[in-house]
Design an enzyme around this catalytic site. Structure first.
Site, PDB file in Angstrom:
ATOM      1  N   HIS A   1      -3.314   6.940   3.523  1.00 43.88           N
ATOM      2  CA  HIS A   1      -3.720   5.676   2.904  1.00 43.88           C
ATOM      3  C   HIS A   1      -5.136   5.358   3.361  1.00 43.88           C
ATOM      4  O   HIS A   1      -5.461   5.467   4.548  1.00 43.88           O
ATOM      5  CB  HIS A   1      -2.735   4.577   3.319  1.00 43.88           C
ATOM      6  CG  HIS A   1      -3.149   3.223   2.865  1.00 43.88           C
ATOM      7  ND1 HIS A   1      -3.614   2.988   1.588  1.00 43.88           N
ATOM      8  CD2 HIS A   1      -3.190   2.013   3.501  1.00 43.88           C
ATOM      9  CE1 HIS A   1      -3.917   1.713   1.467  1.00 43.88           C
ATOM     10  NE2 HIS A   1      -3.671   1.105   2.611  1.00 43.88           N
TER      11      HIS A   1
ATOM     12  N   ASN B   1     -10.107  -0.195   0.532  1.00 52.24           N
ATOM     13  CA  ASN B   1      -8.654  -0.072   0.465  1.00 52.24           C
ATOM     14  C   ASN B   1      -8.177  -0.584  -0.895  1.00 52.24           C
ATOM     15  O   ASN B   1      -8.271  -1.783  -1.177  1.00 52.24           O
ATOM     16  CB  ASN B   1      -8.063  -0.906   1.614  1.00 52.24           C
ATOM     17  CG  ASN B   1      -6.552  -0.882   1.653  1.00 52.24           C
ATOM     18  OD1 ASN B   1      -5.900  -0.432   0.734  1.00 52.24           O
ATOM     19  ND2 ASN B   1      -5.995  -1.397   2.737  1.00 52.24           N
TER      20      ASN B   1
ATOM     21  N   CYS C   1       0.819  -1.224   0.000  1.00 53.08           N
ATOM     22  CA  CYS C   1       0.000   0.000   0.000  1.00 53.08           C
ATOM     23  C   CYS C   1       0.850   1.271   0.000  1.00 53.08           C
ATOM     24  O   CYS C   1       0.357   2.354  -0.318  1.00 53.08           O
ATOM     25  CB  CYS C   1      -0.947   0.001   1.186  1.00 53.08           C
ATOM     26  SG  CYS C   1      -1.960  -1.463   1.277  1.00 53.08           S
TER      27      CYS C   1
HETATM   28  O1  UT7 Z   1      -3.357  -1.564   3.809  1.00 48.16           O
HETATM   29  C1  UT7 Z   1      -3.228  -2.298   4.982  1.00 48.16           C
HETATM   30  C2  UT7 Z   1      -4.406  -3.214   5.073  1.00 48.16           C
HETATM   31  N1  UT7 Z   1      -4.916  -3.574   6.309  1.00 48.16           N
HETATM   32  C3  UT7 Z   1      -5.537  -2.774   7.205  1.00 48.16           C
HETATM   33  O2  UT7 Z   1      -5.544  -1.591   7.168  1.00 48.16           O
HETATM   34  C4  UT7 Z   1      -6.275  -3.481   8.302  1.00 48.16           C
HETATM   35  C5  UT7 Z   1      -6.080  -2.890   9.670  1.00 48.16           C
HETATM   36  N2  UT7 Z   1      -7.011  -3.506  10.606  1.00 48.16           N
HETATM   37  C6  UT7 Z   1      -8.307  -3.148  10.639  1.00 48.16           C
HETATM   38  O3  UT7 Z   1      -8.747  -2.299   9.901  1.00 48.16           O
HETATM   39  C7  UT7 Z   1      -9.184  -3.833  11.672  1.00 48.16           C
HETATM   40  O4  UT7 Z   1      -8.399  -4.608  12.543  1.00 48.16           O
HETATM   41  C8  UT7 Z   1     -10.271  -4.734  11.017  1.00 48.16           C
HETATM   42  C9  UT7 Z   1     -11.310  -3.867  10.329  1.00 48.16           C
HETATM   43  C10 UT7 Z   1      -9.652  -5.684  10.027  1.00 48.16           C
HETATM   44  C11 UT7 Z   1     -10.984  -5.554  12.092  1.00 48.16           C
HETATM   45  O5  UT7 Z   1     -11.534  -4.689  13.081  1.00 48.16           O
HETATM   46  P1  UT7 Z   1     -11.352  -5.028  14.630  1.00 48.16           P
HETATM   47  O6  UT7 Z   1     -12.105  -4.006  15.366  1.00 48.16           O
HETATM   48  O7  UT7 Z   1      -9.877  -5.159  14.869  1.00 48.16           O
HETATM   49  O8  UT7 Z   1     -12.110  -6.389  14.743  1.00 48.16           O
HETATM   50  P2  UT7 Z   1     -11.547  -7.802  15.212  1.00 48.16           P
HETATM   51  O9  UT7 Z   1     -10.606  -8.382  14.230  1.00 48.16           O
HETATM   52  O10 UT7 Z   1     -11.115  -7.694  16.649  1.00 48.16           O
HETATM   53  O11 UT7 Z   1     -12.871  -8.662  15.204  1.00 48.16           O
HETATM   54  C12 UT7 Z   1     -13.923  -8.403  16.128  1.00 48.16           C
HETATM   55  C13 UT7 Z   1     -15.029  -9.400  15.855  1.00 48.16           C
HETATM   56  C14 UT7 Z   1     -14.548 -10.838  15.790  1.00 48.16           C
HETATM   57  O12 UT7 Z   1     -15.533 -11.644  16.396  1.00 48.16           O
HETATM   58  P3  UT7 Z   1     -15.324 -12.249  17.854  1.00 48.16           P
HETATM   59  O13 UT7 Z   1     -14.065 -13.073  17.757  1.00 48.16           O
HETATM   60  O14 UT7 Z   1     -15.163 -11.053  18.748  1.00 48.16           O
HETATM   61  O15 UT7 Z   1     -16.569 -13.035  18.089  1.00 48.16           O
HETATM   62  C15 UT7 Z   1     -14.486 -11.117  14.326  1.00 48.16           C
HETATM   63  O16 UT7 Z   1     -14.679 -12.485  14.024  1.00 48.16           O
HETATM   64  O17 UT7 Z   1     -15.616  -9.122  14.583  1.00 48.16           O
HETATM   65  C16 UT7 Z   1     -15.639 -10.300  13.818  1.00 48.16           C
HETATM   66  N3  UT7 Z   1     -15.508  -9.935  12.422  1.00 48.16           N
HETATM   67  C17 UT7 Z   1     -16.555  -9.641  11.637  1.00 48.16           C
HETATM   68  N4  UT7 Z   1     -17.887  -9.608  11.887  1.00 48.16           N
HETATM   69  C18 UT7 Z   1     -18.690  -9.254  10.880  1.00 48.16           C
HETATM   70  C19 UT7 Z   1     -14.385  -9.808  11.690  1.00 48.16           C
HETATM   71  N5  UT7 Z   1     -14.672  -9.436  10.439  1.00 48.16           N
HETATM   72  C20 UT7 Z   1     -16.016  -9.310  10.380  1.00 48.16           C
HETATM   73  C21 UT7 Z   1     -16.920  -8.963   9.364  1.00 48.16           C
HETATM   74  N6  UT7 Z   1     -18.228  -8.928   9.658  1.00 48.16           N
HETATM   75  N7  UT7 Z   1     -16.516  -8.627   8.121  1.00 48.16           N
END
Ligand code: UT7
Length: 325
Positions: free
Chosen positions: A252, A282, A112
């Site tokens: 970004h 993204n 990115c």
């Molecule tokens: O260019 C670089 C690319 N990458 C990035 O910029 C990513 C950086 N990271 C992020 O943007 C965030 O970490 C995410 C958006 C990917 C995830 O957000 P989060 O607040 O860190 O959520 P999490 O991974 O802690 O997940 C929380 C919950 C989980 O459920 P449990 O384990 O608490 O029951 C996930 O399984 O949300 C669940 N979850 C979803 N639920 C519905 C994860 N993805 C999804 C989804 N829809 N798409």
């Protein structure tokens, strides 16, 4: 001698994939995606559209906006992690498609951060005096490497391309400074495990879905905020500026919560950050040039204002560019 952004252009495919449609494919919801990321929809390239095709349309717009002749271009850099194929480079494929001269062409892989790394490299090559006119592109067909069964990643990305013509003279935003870096200590935080020399394509690599993007979202989130703040501070300090003197930031476009955290830590008002991630998700290396082009079209920059472009990506890589409009 400062490089000048003589022209800019971008292209996103026609097909819109919104959160509602995505929620029919994987166990997710519009509410979850909006509140956790700010993304509402993203563009998806048609099956027959490869990265070079997206890049070509953006490049043609940049050439038109710079009002130069394609024959003037003597350097092509394509930043991408989704090249048409492992080799030859997408830049070489594009050279032919655009009908350019037999000029230097290569791809640059910094995920990115790739577009800003490419500006940094192009600026150095122009400053050497051996090149006069660079076509710098960030282009991605992220949909081709996403696991459409993995809700943790497939909701985040989109396809598109942005391009710039960079020269050492003429009118346009001036590139005043660069700060690029990387930390290669933990590559598996964000990677595509298979398809390279470490894990060549095999039946088991395909069965195990190893050709798709894998990410540790939480760790990437924390690193992103930290490195973009650091790169911005170091860039400003190296150029004798304070955060107060920044008029615009084009970050970004990964997650609006990342942008908010960075704004807070830098104590730069969020209103100074240009975001369009709600419409594109993204787009990796394409995210900054697409956002830059859209901000230019909206006429938000005034002559003499200072801007910071800042990105992070797999590697981890980061890069920041100082711009005087
Ligand atoms: O260019 C670089 C690319 N990458 C990035 O910029 C990513 C950086 N990271 C992020 O943007 C965030 O970490 C995410 C958006 C990917 C995830 O957000 P989060 O607040 O860190 O959520 P999490 O991974 O802690 O997940 C929380 C919950 C989980 O459920 P449990 O384990 O608490 O029951 C996930 O399984 O949300 C669940 N979850 C979803 N639920 C519905 C994860 N993805 C999804 C989804 N829809 N798409």
């Amino acid at each position: 001698m400062k490089s000048v952004l003589r022209g800019i252009g971008s292209y996103v495919p026609d097909k819109i994939l919104d959160n509602h449609e995505l929620s029919l494919r994987v166990d997710t919801s519009d509410e979850w995606i909006r509140t956790r990321t700010g993304i509402i929809e993203r563009r998806i390239a048609a099956p027959e559209q490869s990265t070079s095709e997206l890049a070509r349309i953006a490049a043609q717009k940049a050439i038109n906006s710079a009002k130069i002749k394609p024959e003037q271009i003597d350097l092509v850099i394509v930043a991408t992690i989704t090249p048409d194929m492992a080799f030859p480079s997408t830049a070489c494929i594009l050279q032919h498609q655009l009908g350019l001269g037999k000029v230097a062409c290569f791809d640059l892989e910094a995920a990115c951060s790739g577009f800003l790394y490419s500006l940094d490299v192009a600026d150095g090559m122009l400053a050497s005096g051996r090149y006069k006119c660079a076509l710098v592109i960030g282009a991605e067909k992220m949909s081709s490497i996403l696991d459409w069964e993995d809700r943790k990643t497939c909701v985040l990305f989109g396809d598109g391309a942005g391009a710039a013509i960079v020269m050492t003279d003429g009118e346009g935003p001036h590139l005043m400074g660069f700060r690029s870096g990387a930390d290669g200590s933990n590559p598996s935080l964000l990677h595509q495990p298979a398809g390279g020399s470490k894990m060549p394509a095999s039946i088991s690599s395909v069965e195990n879905r190893e050709h798709f993007l894998k990410m540790n979202g939480k760790e990437i989130f924390k690193s992103a905020v930290r490195v973009m703040e650091k790169a911005t501070r170091e860039l400003l300090e190296a150029n004798g500026l304070r955060t107060k003197q920044v008029d615009h930031v084009i970050p970004h476009q990964a997650n609006f919560r990342i942008v908010e955290s960075m704004a807070q830590r830098l104590e730069i008002p969020i209103e100074k950050f240009f975001c369009n991630l709600e419409l594109h998700g993204n787009t990796s290396a394409a995210s900054i040039p697409i956002a830059f082009d859209e901000a230019c079209q909206k006429g938000i920059f005034r002559k003499g204002e200072m801007g910071v472009l800042v990105a992070f990506g797999a590697g981890l890589t980061w890069s920041a560019t100082l711009v005087r409009f």
